[in-house]
Design a protein around this motif. Structure first.
Motif, PDB file in Angstrom:
ATOM      1  N   MET A 252      36.290  39.498  22.924  1.00 32.00           N
ATOM      2  CA  MET A 252      35.604  40.238  21.873  1.00 32.00           C
ATOM      3  C   MET A 252      36.449  40.301  20.602  1.00 32.00           C
ATOM      4  SD  MET A 252      32.848  41.888  21.061  1.00 32.00           S
ATOM      5  CE  MET A 252      32.080  42.326  22.601  1.00 32.00           C
ATOM      6  N   ALA A 253      37.749  40.526  20.766  1.00 32.18           N
ATOM      7  CA  ALA A 253      38.640  40.562  19.594  1.00 32.18           C
ATOM      8  C   ALA A 253      38.661  39.207  18.889  1.00 32.18           C
ATOM      9  CB  ALA A 253      40.049  40.961  20.030  1.00 32.18           C
TER      10      ALA A 253
ATOM     11  N   ALA B 251      44.568  38.914  19.878  1.00 34.10           N
ATOM     12  CA  ALA B 251      43.535  39.004  20.911  1.00 34.10           C
ATOM     13  C   ALA B 251      44.134  39.161  22.313  1.00 34.10           C
ATOM     14  CB  ALA B 251      42.610  37.788  20.843  1.00 34.10           C
TER      15      ALA B 251
ATOM     16  N   ALA C 265      36.312  36.955  18.947  1.00 31.27           N
ATOM     17  CA  ALA C 265      35.004  36.753  18.307  1.00 31.27           C
ATOM     18  C   ALA C 265      34.896  37.548  17.012  1.00 31.27           C
ATOM     19  CB  ALA C 265      33.894  37.154  19.271  1.00 31.27           C
ATOM     20  N   LEU C 266      35.450  38.776  16.998  1.00 28.58           N
ATOM     21  CA  LEU C 266      35.415  39.583  15.779  1.00 28.58           C
ATOM     22  C   LEU C 266      36.235  38.931  14.659  1.00 28.58           C
ATOM     23  CD1 LEU C 266      35.689  43.207  17.187  1.00 28.58           C
ATOM     24  CD2 LEU C 266      33.739  42.186  16.018  1.00 28.58           C
ATOM     25  N   VAL C 267      37.411  38.407  15.023  1.00 24.16           N
ATOM     26  CA  VAL C 267      38.246  37.733  14.019  1.00 24.16           C
ATOM     27  C   VAL C 267      37.516  36.526  13.447  1.00 24.16           C
ATOM     28  CG1 VAL C 267      40.354  36.378  13.700  1.00 24.16           C
ATOM     29  CG2 VAL C 267      40.443  38.534  14.949  1.00 24.16           C
ATOM     30  N   GLU C 268      36.937  35.715  14.316  1.00 26.77           N
ATOM     31  CA  GLU C 268      36.224  34.517  13.856  1.00 26.77           C
ATOM     32  C   GLU C 268      34.990  34.896  13.046  1.00 26.77           C
ATOM     33  OE1 GLU C 268      35.069  30.557  13.230  1.00 26.77           O
ATOM     34  OE2 GLU C 268      36.987  31.544  13.621  1.00 26.77           O
ATOM     35  N   GLY C 269      34.286  35.948  13.456  1.00 25.84           N
ATOM     36  CA  GLY C 269      33.124  36.395  12.700  1.00 25.84           C
ATOM     37  C   GLY C 269      33.505  36.877  11.310  1.00 25.84           C
ATOM     38  N   PHE C 270      34.600  37.638  11.216  1.00 21.94           N
ATOM     39  CA  PHE C 270      35.069  38.091   9.912  1.00 21.94           C
ATOM     40  C   PHE C 270      35.468  36.906   9.032  1.00 21.94           C
ATOM     41  CE2 PHE C 270      38.570  39.344   7.106  1.00 21.94           C
ATOM     42  CZ  PHE C 270      37.939  40.336   6.361  1.00 21.94           C
ATOM     43  N   ARG C 271      36.151  35.913   9.630  1.00 15.98           N
ATOM     44  CA  ARG C 271      36.557  34.729   8.849  1.00 15.98           C
ATOM     45  C   ARG C 271      35.337  33.989   8.320  1.00 15.98           C
ATOM     46  NH1 ARG C 271      36.893  29.467   8.793  1.00 15.98           N
ATOM     47  NH2 ARG C 271      35.732  29.294  10.732  1.00 15.98           N
ATOM     48  N   ARG C 272      34.322  33.834   9.155  1.00 13.93           N
ATOM     49  CA  ARG C 272      33.120  33.117   8.718  1.00 13.93           C
ATOM     50  C   ARG C 272      32.399  33.870   7.594  1.00 13.93           C
ATOM     51  NH1 ARG C 272      30.786  29.137  12.266  1.00 13.93           N
ATOM     52  NH2 ARG C 272      32.217  28.674  13.971  1.00 13.93           N
TER      53      ARG C 272
END
Length: 201
Positions: free
Chosen positions: A159-160, A38, A162-169
């Protein structure tokens, strides 16, 4: 750090399921990406934005000129004449008919906004024009361009992350659904005999 310690604690535990280990590794990978990838994304985006904005600053300063205009008379205020730069520090804004000489030597006149406290006829003030004398907005300055570039970099890094955390979730949710489905299958097999004396013996 909690993901690392949890991963170490689970690695030789006989109760550790494959999904537990996969979830711990996923949390560890997401943590690394947030801490390393990130910021790199933020730096790259911020640097690219800085290059583009500084080129725009140089182009605007080459094509826009600060000239002296003279008030001919004050005009009635008009909402459509509001300057997008807006008043700074509560300075009063007036709309006047002004006369000025363009950088190419031609005489120009027209309605322009001014921050003059008392726009009396003959009062001089400065305006920005293009090479033909048409009024334009003030060119972007270097400090403002740098601020916008920093904000772009920070926004890209967030944003990066958030995308990583969203993918993990999403991945963890998918793993949980599969785990619950397997539990349901196991319960369907064991359910009819559960609690019956001598079942399974």
């Amino acid at each position: 750090m909690r993901a690392i310690s949890g991963l170490w604690r689970w690695r030789h535990n006989p109760l550790c399921r494959g999904t537990d280990l996969a979830e711990a590794w996923m949390a560890f990978a997401a943590l690394l990406l947030v801490l390393v990838a990130a910021p790199v994304v933020g730096v790259l985006v911020g640097s690219a934005a800085q290059d583009v904005l500084q080129r725009s600053v140089r182009a605007q300063h080459q094509s826009r000129h600060l000239v002296t205009a003279t008030v001919v008379r004050e005009l009635d205020p008009s909402p459509s004449a509001a300057d997008p730069e807006g008043s700074v520090g509560g300075d009063p804004r007036h709309r006047v008919l002004a006369h000025w000489t363009a950088p190419d030597g031609t005489e120009r006149s027209g309605p322009v906004p001014t921050r003059l406290e008392d726009p009396r006829p003959g009062a001089p003030f400065r305006i920005w024009t293009d090479g033909h004398g048409t009024t334009v907005a003030r060119p972007l300055d270097t400090a403002t361009a740098t601020t916008h570039a920093v904000l772009a970099g920070v926004g890209a890094a967030l944003m990066a992350a958030a995308l990583v955390e969203g993918f993990r979730r999403l991945a963890v949710r998918h793993m949980l659904r599969r785990r619950y489905a397997r539990w349901d299958q196991a319960w369907d097999k064991a359910g009819p005999d559960w609690g019956r004396t001598g079942a399974g013996s």
